[in-house]
Write a protein that holds these residues in place. Structure first.
Motif, PDB file in Angstrom:
ATOM      1  N   SER A 187       0.788  -1.256   0.149  1.00  0.00           N
ATOM      2  CA  SER A 187      -0.086   0.101   0.030  1.00  0.00           C
ATOM      3  C   SER A 187       0.702   1.047   0.048  1.00  0.00           C
ATOM      4  CB  SER A 187      -0.793   0.022   1.513  1.00  0.00           C
ATOM      5  OG  SER A 187      -1.643   1.094   1.353  1.00  0.00           O
ATOM      6  N   ARG A 190       2.702   1.799  -3.440  1.00  0.00           N
ATOM      7  CA  ARG A 190       1.782   2.403  -4.277  1.00  0.00           C
ATOM      8  C   ARG A 190       1.413   3.657  -4.179  1.00  0.00           C
ATOM      9  NH1 ARG A 190      -1.025  -2.944  -4.003  1.00  0.00           N
ATOM     10  NH2 ARG A 190      -2.226  -2.229  -2.002  1.00  0.00           N
ATOM     11  N   SER A 191       1.331   4.233  -2.952  1.00  0.00           N
ATOM     12  CA  SER A 191       1.496   5.633  -2.524  1.00  0.00           C
ATOM     13  C   SER A 191       2.592   6.521  -2.979  1.00  0.00           C
ATOM     14  CB  SER A 191       1.302   6.101  -1.325  1.00  0.00           C
ATOM     15  OG  SER A 191      -0.109   5.475  -0.721  1.00  0.00           O
ATOM     16  N   TYR A 216      -0.018  -1.159 -17.007  1.00  0.00           N
ATOM     17  CA  TYR A 216      -1.089  -1.188 -15.773  1.00  0.00           C
ATOM     18  C   TYR A 216      -1.940   0.031 -16.062  1.00  0.00           C
ATOM     19  CZ  TYR A 216       2.432  -3.578 -12.788  1.00  0.00           C
ATOM     20  OH  TYR A 216       3.237  -4.444 -12.353  1.00  0.00           O
ATOM     21  N   PHE A 219      -2.826   2.552 -10.334  1.00  0.00           N
ATOM     22  CA  PHE A 219      -1.818   2.242  -9.353  1.00  0.00           C
ATOM     23  C   PHE A 219      -2.422   1.125  -8.470  1.00  0.00           C
ATOM     24  CE2 PHE A 219      -0.482   6.515 -10.518  1.00  0.00           C
ATOM     25  CZ  PHE A 219       0.833   6.494 -10.486  1.00  0.00           C
ATOM     26  N   GLU A 220      -3.564   0.983  -8.412  1.00  0.00           N
ATOM     27  CA  GLU A 220      -3.976  -0.061  -7.351  1.00  0.00           C
ATOM     28  C   GLU A 220      -3.593  -1.644  -7.892  1.00  0.00           C
ATOM     29  OE1 GLU A 220      -5.249   0.423  -4.292  1.00  0.00           O
ATOM     30  OE2 GLU A 220      -4.752   2.531  -4.906  1.00  0.00           O
ATOM     31  N   VAL A 222      -0.585  -2.277  -8.766  1.00  0.00           N
ATOM     32  CA  VAL A 222       0.557  -2.493  -8.750  1.00  0.00           C
ATOM     33  C   VAL A 222       0.960  -3.157  -7.214  1.00  0.00           C
ATOM     34  CG1 VAL A 222       2.930  -1.295  -8.860  1.00  0.00           C
ATOM     35  CG2 VAL A 222       1.454  -0.170 -10.094  1.00  0.00           C
ATOM     36  N   GLN A 236      10.822  -2.019 -11.776  1.00  0.00           N
ATOM     37  CA  GLN A 236      10.068  -1.972 -10.766  1.00  0.00           C
ATOM     38  C   GLN A 236      10.818  -2.329  -9.550  1.00  0.00           C
ATOM     39  OE1 GLN A 236       7.490  -5.531 -10.819  1.00  0.00           O
ATOM     40  NE2 GLN A 236       6.080  -4.973  -9.164  1.00  0.00           N
TER      41      GLN A 236
END
Length: 692
Positions: A187, A190-191, A216, A219-220, A222, A236
């Motif tokens: 989480s 992603r932020s 993608y 973002f959710e 990833v 990545q």
């Protein structure tokens, strides 16, 4: 408490108290001496003896409460500070300053039992449980809340205690879990990516997701680079390295901020692990957040050049500190317990190790730990007070080092001046050792340490700096394996040659952008114009392959072996200094030199053997017009620190089994003897001459 933001600025916290936060432990005079002190492990009688022995040894600073969370808070919200109050008072009465820890380095069992969701996770999904230390995910908001609360409680209780000289945040942050792949980390990752790239399209471009259908839509979708069927996307992986270093820094920043709000005039640090063995954190990126740089260093028992690796790590720490004095927060009096085959230090080695750090900028020498533990995982790790007690060589060495550091008090505050810089970059380290490369045998520090060794053997003082550092004061800049480099970093290196300096770049440098995209048009990409060459293809060698290289002109004379890496290189203005004698590239350049402005840029396209590396270093030093500090026999380390008013301090550390002589004049601080012209240093001994 609201979830914490891992995307913190690296700027030091503001505002600071009037005049700024002091950059050194308050009230600490002379050179610091001490170690981690864990009184919670011992009964009252032993604690009383500890203070008496500290006074005898000359200890003037100790780190306290590093792993004391479960003792200080045996149940949630229930605190027992009586023993620590008493210890703080006793240390103050003895004139011993305290680097007080936040006590957060290992959460208590009640916390992880109640909240197993705060535990960290490996890439394959394995959850790392309670029972060791650092059993926490720094990105988990709940753990961050508990840690901040503990730091706040410590600060509120001891904010006015006269022994408090320094805050020690957590301990070796990222040592055991430099990369956490938990859902909390996912989480936060992603932020961080959303803030870094701004849009998912920008991320797709940076990551090259058109390859292997990785594009993608949000973002959710990833994730961290968890275990996958085959190679994970390299950018990545690189971004996850960047994120992880920043997340660990964000944890430090939150605890620092809690302390600073309550004790604004007390300096704050955490102990780095800047050495050849630790690459998880970008310490150059962290440095601006510490009021004073602290480092832990342990030699490797299996490394015959461990004293040279020590010097490299100390010079790296000084580079991270921006050339300013720093704290050696931990090293060992003798053997450690965590290497495959642990090794007792030889006579005089503890003194040599300690003063080698001082020679290279440390103004405080500390150990893990004060008293050797009777129980627990580190009970066979040496300490200042060993299991054998007073009747031991280790204790005698502890007392002798304390006296030596008192004698060296005039050294405090002096600095090292170097005309040579070796460029090191953590992002290039991460990126160069990713999978799916021309060879998996390449290691980022391989050439850095091989070249550094030759500089060390010649007594040439060297600063270890990042690509964007101010390079204007250096006559020679060495750039080993800088696989990833920005345009500005490459231009900064090129400017050295353009103004008349000498640059040496080694293979697999300048290859990719910060996005890990190959710079097209031929290797070495960012450095092609500077070096006056163009490589069309890499010819990596198998484990049993070797080629011969012969110097053809200039100062690189002789025939040498080479392995691991060769390149099909064409001259584009440069001169071939050495060529391959055999193999697929026979007759092509192996080492080149290009005249640039009033300077020169050298390129080593292969991994030379030790003799070839020595000859290469001799050649570039001659090109730059540089020599060592003082001519000294092989195996004798010579470093000079410079103080105010023209004073300087010449450290001579004899790592050999025979007496050695060097030219020096002044007063030898460890004996008080006058030195005029010739200084003899006994086998295995150290001398420090105050010059001028």
């Amino acid at each position: 408490m609201a979830p914490t933001d891992v995307n913190r600025s690296t700027a030091p916290l503001s505002p600071a108290p009037a005049g700024g936060v002091p950059g050194w432990p308050t009230g600490l005079t002379g050179l610091g001496y001490g170690g981690d002190y864990n009184p919670e492990q011992w009964p009252q009688a032993t604690r009383l003896e500890d203070v008496e022995m500290m006074i005898e040894a000359g200890v003037n600073i100790v780190s306290v409460a590093i792993f004391a969370w479960a003792t200080l808070e045996p149940a949630e919200g229930e605190y027992d500070f009586d023993w620590l109050d008493e210890m703080m008072d006793r240390l103050h009465a003895a004139g011993i300053r305290v680097a007080l820890a936040t006590a957060t380095a290992s959460p208590p069992p009640w916390l992880t039992a109640r909240h197993p969701e705060v535990l960290p996770q490996l890439a394959d999904g394995t959850v790392l449980g309670q029972g060791g230390r650092q059993s926490y995910a720094v990105t988990h908001p709940l753990f961050r809340e508990y840690a901040i609360r503990m730091a706040t409680v410590m600060a509120e209780r001891y904010k006015d205690h006269p022994a408090l000289a320094l805050w020690h945040v957590d301990n070796e942050i990222g040592c055991h879990v430099p990369r956490d792949y938990s859902d909390a980390a996912a989480s936060a990752f992603r932020s961080w990516l959303a803030e870094r790239y701004g849009s998912i399209d920008a991320l797709n471009t940076a990551w090259g997701t058109a390859f292997w259908s990785q594009r993608y839509g949000t973002f959710e979708d990833v994730l961290p680079p968890r275990a996958a069927p085959t190679y994970a996307n390299p950018t990545q992986q690189l971004d996850f390295d960047r994120f992880s270093s920043r997340a660990l820094l964000g944890y430090y920043q939150d605890l620092r901020d809690a302390l600073r709000a309550i004790t604004p005039a007390v300096p704050i640090t955490t102990n780095f692990m800047a050495s050849s063995g630790t690459k998880g954190m970008d310490y150059f990126d962290w440095a601006g957040d510490l009021d004073v740089i602290s480092n832990d260093h342990y030699t490797s028992a299996e490394n015959p050049d461990r004293h040279i690796e020590l010097a490299f790590s100390a010079d790296l720490t000084r580079g991270i500190a921006g050339g300013q004095p720093w704290i050696l927060m931990e090293h060992s009096t003798s053997a450690v317990n965590w290497q495959p085959r642990n090794r007792t230090k030889a006579p005089g080695e503890m003194l040599r190790n300690s003063l080698a750090h001082v020679a290279r900028g440390a103004d405080s020498v500390m150990f893990f730990q004060w008293r050797q533990s009777q129980a627990g995982a580190e009970k066979f790790h040496s300490a200042m007070v060993p299991h054998a007690g007073r009747e031991s060589d280790v204790w005698n060495n502890t007392v002798a080092l304390g006296q030596a550091l008192k004698d060296l008090a005039p050294v405090k505050g002096s600095t090292v001046r170097s005309r040579v810089a070796l460029v090191l970059d953590y992002e290039a380290w991460w990126a160069s050792e990713l999978d799916s490369h021309p060879t998996q045998a390449l290691r980022y520090l391989d050439q850095a340490q091989a070249l550094y060794k030759q500089l060390w053997l010649r007594g040439v003082s060297t600063d270890v700096v990042r690509p964007g550092s101010d390079l204007s004061g250096y006559d020679l800049v060495i750039v080993p394996t800088l696989y990833l480099v920005s345009d500005s970093g490459a231009a900064n290196v090129a400017a050295v040659a353009e103004r008349g300096g000498t640059v040496l770049v080694t293979y697999f440098s300048g290859i990719v952008t910060p996005e890990d995209h190959v710079r097209l048009g031929g290797y070495p990409g960012a450095f092609r114009d500077l070096l006056g060459i163009r490589t069309e293809e890499f010819y990596t060698l198998q484990a049993d392959e070797q080629v011969s290289v012969t110097g053809t002109s200039g100062d690189l004379v002789g025939t040498f072996g080479a392995d691991l890496w060769t390149e099909k290189t064409h001259l584009a203005g440069a001169q071939a200094v050495a060529v391959y004698d055999d193999g697929a590239l026979a007759g092509l350049p192996a080492v080149t030199r290009n005249t640039v402005g009033s300077g020169a840029a050298w390129y080593a396209a292969t991994r030379l053997d030790e003799a070839g590396t020595a000859a290469l270093v001799e050649a570039v030093l001659a090109d730059a017009g540089l020599t060592g500090e003082v001519e000294a026999p092989a195996g004798v380390e010579v470093v000079r620190r410079h103080g105010s008013g023209g004073a300087s301090f010449l450290f001579v550390i004899n790592h050999t089994g025979t007496d050695a002589s060097v030219k020096a004049s002044g007063r030898e601080l460890l004996t008080g003897a006058a030195v005029s012209g010739d200084l003899t240093v006994a086998a295995g001994a150290v001398a420090v001459v105050q010059e001028g």
